[in-house]
Design a protein around this motif. Structure first.
Motif: not given
Length: 620
Positions: A581-605
């Motif tokens: 269970g001892l680490e012998i290597s670490r390989e970078k596979k990819y980079t992911d980007t997750y968007k920020a989520m905008t707060p949503k407010i519903y307004v009556g019409v």
């Protein structure tokens, strides 16, 4: 003494009474044979007063030692007197001796002159004649040669005494065994000392005959079976005379000196022999072949049997070790016992032969490579639970052949009502919408982590646009019918077995994937780890008119349906670990980007109506 007896003559060593001139060169020359003294001149009578130094009478001891230190003048005078003295007759000599003896007995013998240390004065010595010098030299030579001869005789007598002692020892030693065996000679541990050849032959023959008749080897197996081998089975014969003849030669063959050395050597180291036996092992080989056939057992390999009641779908039979009897080694042991006529029991212990294929080996060929599970939120839409359960069970008991690729969409099937899927919120185009099969991405993401941890090859994988809450960032895999798929390949050179579970634990439902297959040849294991490298802040809220009055009706009402959250940029690594269970290597596979989520407010019409005061009165 009567006249008819010959006088007894004894020659004595002469003293040197004159010292020759050192400047005079003296040469010892042999006496010329021409001047040999006649025999009749050797017959002389010597008086007590006139004994020459080189003669000793029969009744006297030589006085030469007394006169050895006399001066040269006295020696010369004595020599001259001897030469001029007339030769007396034999009868006169005897008469004189007789008269002298009578005087001694009566005590009237003439007194002898006393000798003192002082030398009487005499006239100068006369010069010696050449004949006198020659005679003196001859006497000196004879004296020296006589001394040398005496010494040689004494040495010979001493050597003779030693040699005589050795001869006596040799004779005594050899006489002890002239007709019998000498000491420290053994045959089959029987001492032969003091026995004749015939006696030894009888004793040894009796012993060997008894040993052969009582000799027996019992071959015994572990299950209690036994076989006996006797001297008759081996056609055993022995040769007693061969060894006895060789031992009899010790001390009885060769010269006396050689025999003596042989006997003496026995005192240092005894000679021990055994009678020579001849035998036939063909019958023993037949017995051993029979025993081997009954004892030998071929090993039985373990087998893997298809069993649908188990997963992986196999049961195993136990391997059975075999047994093999080594006849070659057994022959050698029996021969050693025969050579020494040793009886006994020989336990037959066969060699254990392992089966070529053991159960442990077969079980070790299919092991658990990985297992991964995720929890489902307790507030999830009911259709989401249905879709996750349906998708999970579609992968249960899936066998993937070596080199085969697996498409998630193909195995999970189209997300339709006919395939058992239900409506549930799903993330699409950066927002959550209701659709058939919502929640299936949790199934694909769970399988994705199990596949990575098993060391399989990832061929196609897509990230979500927004972060998921059931797996860490960068460790998700989104899918969509006919557009986004998750694909992996079996690269283990053996079959892969996937099993799934959908179960509830501590109030939460879980989906779980377990993969079995051939273990990594290096004993390695794998996992994904992500590292956040950038955070994207939460944007300003978005106000959405609720035209359908889904959340609010009046324009003075608002309903926030989403709090929003930050976005992230993460680097994802494949970590390889050893068997501990001892680490012998670490390989970078990819980079992911997750968007920020905008707060949503519903307004009556819908605006609210202003109440008419007249209506109040009319009501009243």
């Amino acid at each position: 003494m009567s006249d008819s007896r010959q006088p007894h003559r004894r020659r004595r060593p002469q003293a040197i009474e004159s010292i020759p001139d050192p400047e005079e060169k003296l040469t010892l020359q042999p006496e010329p044979k021409a001047q040999e003294i006649p025999k009749e001149l050797h017959r002389i009578v010597i008086s007590d007063d006139d004994d020459p130094d080189w003669m000793v009478s029969a009744n006297r001891v030589s006085g030469a030692a007394e006169r050895r230190g006399a001066p040269a003048a006295r020696a010369a005078a004595q020599e001259e007197k001897t030469e001029k003295k007339p030769i007396a007759s034999r009868s006169e000599g005897h008469a004189a001796e007789k008269k002298t003896d009578e005087r001694k007995r009566s005590g009237t013998a003439a007194p002898k002159k006393e000798r003192t240390g002082a030398r009487p004065a005499k006239s100068a010595p006369r010069k010696m004649s050449k004949k006198a010098i020659a005679r003196r030299r001859a006497r000196i030579r004879k004296t020296v040669l006589g001394a040398i001869a005496a010494l040689a005789l004494m040495a010979l007598m001493a050597a003779g005494a030693v040699g005589m002692g050795r001869l006596v020892d040799i004779k005594r030693t050899l006489d002890r065994g002239s007709d019998v065996f000498y000491h420290n000679i053994f045959v089959n541990d029987i001492p032969l000392e003091g026995k004749t050849l015939d006696e030894a032959r009888a004793v040894v023959t009796q012993q060997v005959s008894s040993l052969v008749s009582s000799w027996r080897i019992t071959l015994r197996t572990q299950d209690g079976r036994s076989w006996d081998i006797t001297g008759d089975d081996l056609k055993m014969q022995y040769d007693v005379a061969d060894q006895l003849d060789q031992l009899w030669a010790i001390g009885h063959m060769g010269s006396s000196s050689e025999r003596y050395k042989q006997v003496k050597a026995l005192s240092e180291e005894p000679v021990m022999r055994h009678t020579t036996l001849t035998y036939d092992l063909s019958s023993v080989n037949q017995i051993l072949a029979q025993i081997k056939q009954e004892v030998d057992q071929a090993p039985v390999s373990a087998t893997r049997i298809n069993d649908d009641t188990k997963w992986p779908p196999f049961s195993y039979t136990d391997d059975v070790p075999g047994r093999e009897l080594d006849i070659t080694g057994l022959n050698e042991r029996i021969c050693a016992m025969v050579d020494t006529l040793q009886s006994g029991v020989v336990d037959l212990t066969p060699t254990v032969v392992q089966a070529p294929v053991t159960r442990a080996y077969l079980e070790g060929q299919i092991v658990q490579l990985s297992s991964y599970e995720t929890a489902i939120g307790a507030t999830s839409d009911p259709g989401r639970f249905i879709n996750i359960e349906n998708g999970t069970k579609r992968f249960d008991k899936l066998i993937i052949k070596s080199g085969e690729q697996v498409s998630f969409n193909k195995v999970a099937g189209k997300r339709t009502y006919s395939n058992g899927y239900a409506d549930a919120p799903e993330l699409a185009y950066g927002d959550y919408r209701t659709g058939v099969g919502g929640g299936i991405c949790q199934v694909s993401s769970t399988l994705y982590n199990a596949v990575v941890n098993a060391g399989l090859e990832i061929r196609t994988r897509y990230q979500h646009s927004l972060a998921s809450n059931y797996v860490p960032l960068g460790m998700d895999a989104t899918v969509q019918d006919d557009r986004l798929d998750f694909v992996f390949k079996n690269t283990t050179n053996a079959d892969i077995y996937i099993s799934t579970e959908y179960y509830k634990k501590k109030g939460y439902w879980h989906t779980k994937f377990t993969i079995h297959g051939r273990p990594d040849p290096n004993g390695y294991s794998y996992k994904l780890e992500s590292e956040v490298v950038e955070e994207i802040p939460v944007p300003e809220p978005t106000y959405i008119p609720d035209k359908n009055a889904e959340y609010v009706i009046y324009n003075d009402e608002m309903k926030q349906t989403s709090d929003g959250h930050e976005g992230h940029v993460v680097d994802v690594y494949l970590v390889t670990m050893d068997s501990k269970g001892l680490e012998i290597s670490r390989e970078k596979k990819y980079t992911d980007t997750y968007k920020a989520m905008t707060p949503k407010i519903y307004v009556g019409v819908t605006p609210r109506e202003t109440p008419d005061p007249q209506e109040h009165y009319l009501v009243d």
